[in-house]
Structure formats: structure tokens, C-alpha cells
Scaffold this motif. Sequence first.
Motif, PDB file in Angstrom:
ATOM      1  N   THR A 251       0.996  -1.289   0.115  1.00 25.69           N
ATOM      2  CA  THR A 251      -0.013   0.058  -0.072  1.00 25.69           C
ATOM      3  C   THR A 251       0.849   1.247   0.107  1.00 25.69           C
ATOM      4  O   THR A 251       0.654   2.106  -0.814  1.00 25.69           O
ATOM      5  CB  THR A 251      -1.090   0.138   1.420  1.00 25.69           C
ATOM      6  N   TYR A 252       1.874   1.247   0.639  1.00 26.97           N
ATOM      7  CA  TYR A 252       2.862   2.396   0.866  1.00 26.97           C
ATOM      8  C   TYR A 252       3.412   2.507  -0.601  1.00 26.97           C
ATOM      9  O   TYR A 252       3.640   3.639  -1.026  1.00 26.97           O
ATOM     10  CB  TYR A 252       3.867   2.189   2.000  1.00 26.97           C
ATOM     11  N   THR A 253       4.065   1.537  -1.146  1.00 22.94           N
ATOM     12  CA  THR A 253       4.583   1.572  -2.613  1.00 22.94           C
ATOM     13  C   THR A 253       3.751   2.027  -3.436  1.00 22.94           C
ATOM     14  O   THR A 253       3.923   3.043  -4.298  1.00 22.94           O
ATOM     15  CB  THR A 253       4.941   0.453  -2.768  1.00 22.94           C
ATOM     16  N   MET A 254       2.300   1.692  -3.470  1.00 20.72           N
ATOM     17  CA  MET A 254       1.276   2.316  -4.230  1.00 20.72           C
ATOM     18  C   MET A 254       0.978   3.569  -4.023  1.00 20.72           C
ATOM     19  O   MET A 254       0.839   4.495  -5.140  1.00 20.72           O
ATOM     20  CB  MET A 254      -0.101   1.214  -4.080  1.00 20.72           C
ATOM     21  N   LEU A 255       0.907   4.036  -2.949  1.00 16.83           N
ATOM     22  CA  LEU A 255       0.815   5.353  -2.715  1.00 16.83           C
ATOM     23  C   LEU A 255       1.953   6.317  -3.339  1.00 16.83           C
ATOM     24  O   LEU A 255       1.808   7.454  -3.664  1.00 16.83           O
ATOM     25  CB  LEU A 255       0.650   5.825  -1.162  1.00 16.83           C
ATOM     26  N   ARG A 256       3.068   5.815  -3.226  1.00 19.75           N
ATOM     27  CA  ARG A 256       4.439   6.486  -3.528  1.00 19.75           C
ATOM     28  C   ARG A 256       4.288   6.811  -5.223  1.00 19.75           C
ATOM     29  O   ARG A 256       4.673   7.497  -5.883  1.00 19.75           O
ATOM     30  CB  ARG A 256       5.627   5.878  -3.318  1.00 19.75           C
ATOM     31  N   PHE A 257       3.736   5.458  -5.796  1.00 17.82           N
ATOM     32  CA  PHE A 257       3.513   5.214  -7.242  1.00 17.82           C
ATOM     33  C   PHE A 257       2.661   6.581  -7.781  1.00 17.82           C
ATOM     34  O   PHE A 257       2.722   7.249  -8.598  1.00 17.82           O
ATOM     35  CB  PHE A 257       3.189   3.937  -7.744  1.00 17.82           C
ATOM     36  N   ILE A 303       5.327   3.626 -18.179  1.00 21.59           N
ATOM     37  CA  ILE A 303       5.611   2.297 -17.971  1.00 21.59           C
ATOM     38  C   ILE A 303       6.952   2.107 -17.293  1.00 21.59           C
ATOM     39  O   ILE A 303       6.904   1.168 -16.502  1.00 21.59           O
ATOM     40  CB  ILE A 303       5.766   1.698 -19.400  1.00 21.59           C
ATOM     41  N   ILE A 304       7.870   2.743 -17.068  1.00 23.44           N
ATOM     42  CA  ILE A 304       9.082   2.616 -16.173  1.00 23.44           C
ATOM     43  C   ILE A 304       8.605   2.643 -14.874  1.00 23.44           C
ATOM     44  O   ILE A 304       8.918   2.069 -13.907  1.00 23.44           O
ATOM     45  CB  ILE A 304      10.182   3.702 -16.711  1.00 23.44           C
ATOM     46  N   LEU A 305       7.620   3.790 -14.481  1.00 26.26           N
ATOM     47  CA  LEU A 305       7.508   3.614 -13.038  1.00 26.26           C
ATOM     48  C   LEU A 305       6.571   2.754 -12.678  1.00 26.26           C
ATOM     49  O   LEU A 305       6.889   2.060 -11.540  1.00 26.26           O
ATOM     50  CB  LEU A 305       6.587   5.031 -12.914  1.00 26.26           C
ATOM     51  N   ILE A 306       5.679   2.113 -13.528  1.00 28.16           N
ATOM     52  CA  ILE A 306       4.978   0.864 -13.092  1.00 28.16           C
ATOM     53  C   ILE A 306       6.048  -0.001 -13.003  1.00 28.16           C
ATOM     54  O   ILE A 306       5.722  -1.014 -11.984  1.00 28.16           O
ATOM     55  CB  ILE A 306       3.962   0.559 -14.179  1.00 28.16           C
ATOM     56  N   PHE A 307       6.928  -0.424 -13.872  1.00 28.40           N
ATOM     57  CA  PHE A 307       7.785  -1.563 -13.532  1.00 28.40           C
ATOM     58  C   PHE A 307       8.556  -1.683 -12.368  1.00 28.40           C
ATOM     59  O   PHE A 307       8.871  -2.500 -11.642  1.00 28.40           O
ATOM     60  CB  PHE A 307       8.846  -1.615 -14.817  1.00 28.40           C
ATOM     61  N   ILE A 308       9.265  -0.239 -12.147  1.00 34.20           N
ATOM     62  CA  ILE A 308      10.075  -0.269 -10.865  1.00 34.20           C
ATOM     63  C   ILE A 308       9.294  -0.494  -9.772  1.00 34.20           C
ATOM     64  O   ILE A 308       9.576  -1.235  -8.662  1.00 34.20           O
ATOM     65  CB  ILE A 308      10.567   1.362 -10.919  1.00 34.20           C
TER      66      ILE A 308
END
Length: 325
Positions: A251-257, A303-308
Motif C-alpha cells: 500500500t505504501y509503495t502504491m501511494l508513492r507510485f 511504463i518505467i514507473l509501473i515496472f520499478i
Amino acid sequence: MARAEAMNIDPGLVAKRLLWVNYWSWSENLFFHGDPNPDEIIVGQNSTLYFINFTSTGTLTKAKRQALRQNLSYAWDRDPQNMARASLVLLEPLPPLDMIELIQELESYNWQLVYALEAAPHSVTWQERTSAVQWAGMMQLARKYSISVEIHVLRFIRATLLLESMAARLHPTIDYVDQFQKFDNYRAEQARRRVTDSVLDQLDGKNTEQTIIRIDRMAQTVQGLLFRTSHMLSLPSVNFNALMSKWSFATYTMLRFITRTLLFTLGFAGILALQVYRAGQPIHVLDIFQYMLINPVYQVVLIILIFIHGRIVLFRLDDKEIVQQ
């Protein structure tokens, strides 16, 4: 000793060459001798050293070699705290722990080493004139904090202490830190000569493969300087993500994304709006966002942001959970 004198063997010179071989092997060579005990070294005419039985060898990454150079440079400056920070690279990756406390404990061992280096050589034992207290302290703290130490690092410590102990007994006043400074100055002089030769070859029109090799070595020297600067201003990395539950971390990573994507989208839209404004055309927010969505640059970055972020989440989901006692 009479036979050694007849063969022109100088114990002091042998001691210096033992340390020189140690510094060269882990910092310049592809691998180092993992077990250089006295039975594996032959002393020949004119203090020439022959190493045998390379069944145990080790190698270090570039980052660890740079950290060791830093550690010895800070030892020369009598800076125990930065010695501790540099030596921590040998223990990476570190588990979740109190970095400040670990550095302070390492620093206390380094102070003992600094005191021994500052003392008169004849007032301390030969063991105190080696780096034993620093590495023994680091191993004790590794056990205390459950830090896994790489096998090549353990081999390096063993090899270093074997060579330093032989040198300290052969040469009662030798200083291994001072010897490293001489070795480092030699490396710097060699680099300077390569640069000078490269410039002279360029002026003479000799643009050969040697020029390319020298330029590459210069780039490695600059890269090492940048590494020292960046590491001096930062602490070794610690993985605190394991303290969070997997789904909390996801969840934390999703918010950062989402936050990063939103900031990038607004910034990209702002650039497009500025271009439309400079062209003297009316600004329509909907049209700008529609054009942005079909823009290949925006799509690639998205796409790069999604991949990382997706990769980070997947790696965390594969980790083991830490059970709090």
C-alpha cells in the motif's frame, strides 16, 4: 640469519613487500591469496617473495575495495568515526538495526587502534600494531547484531591479519597505515604518468588502443573519487522495509507510485501548456491531457514507473515476515 644475510635478505624489506602484496592483491589484482601463512611463502635471493598454493583465494567487489581504501585513508587521518562508516560497507546488506549505535560501537574499537598507532612502536605488542582490534571488533558486532558476513570478506580479513602479523614481527617499527599511504601515492603517480603519456601520444598523433585503455583507467580513478565523496556524505544502506508487513508495504509503495505519477503528469502537462502558450494558441486543459496520454515520452516514463514500483512490491512479497517478539 647468517644465511639470510648471505642471500641479501633484509627482514625489514620483506615486511614492506608483504604489506605491498596485500594492498596490491585486493585493490589492483583480480583475486587475493586467501591463506598466505608462512608455510605458503618462500623468501628468495634479494628478499624476493614467492607465494605458493593458491587453493584458497578471494575477491572483492569494487564498492568493497573502495571502502577499504577509505578505511585506511581515514586511519591515516586518525578519524575513527569515518573508519567505522567505511568498514560498514563490508557488512552490507545490513539487517534492520540501530545504525547510530552500531557506528558508535565500531568507533570505540577504532579508537583503540588509533591509540596504538600513535604510541611508540616499542611500547605496544606486535599484535597491537596490526588491524586485529578493528576486525575483531567488527566480527563481535556482526555476531551481536546477527549480521551475515560474506565468505570473501572473511578470507580478506584472514589474509590481511596473516600478512600484517608477519610484517609486524619482521619489522618492529613498521606502520601498516603508513605503508598503505606509500602504496596509494605510488598508484597516484602511476595514474599521473598514464595521463601524461596519453596527452603526449595525442600531441604526437599516436591515437592507439593504449590511449583508449588509459582514458578508461582515468575514468575509473574519477569514479573512485566520486564514490569516496558520496559515501562520506551518506551512511550505508539499511533495509527497514522488512519491519513493515507485506500488504502495508504494498500500500505504501502504491501511494508513492500514485504521488510520483501525479507529479510527473502535472509537470509534463505544464510543459505542454507552456509550449501552447508560446505558440499563441488557446489553452484547453482537456486537449492537453489527451495529447499527453498519446505522447510516447509520457507513455514510456509511465511504463518505467509501473515496472520499478511493481518490481519492488513483488520482491517484498517474496521476503519472509519478521515476527515481533
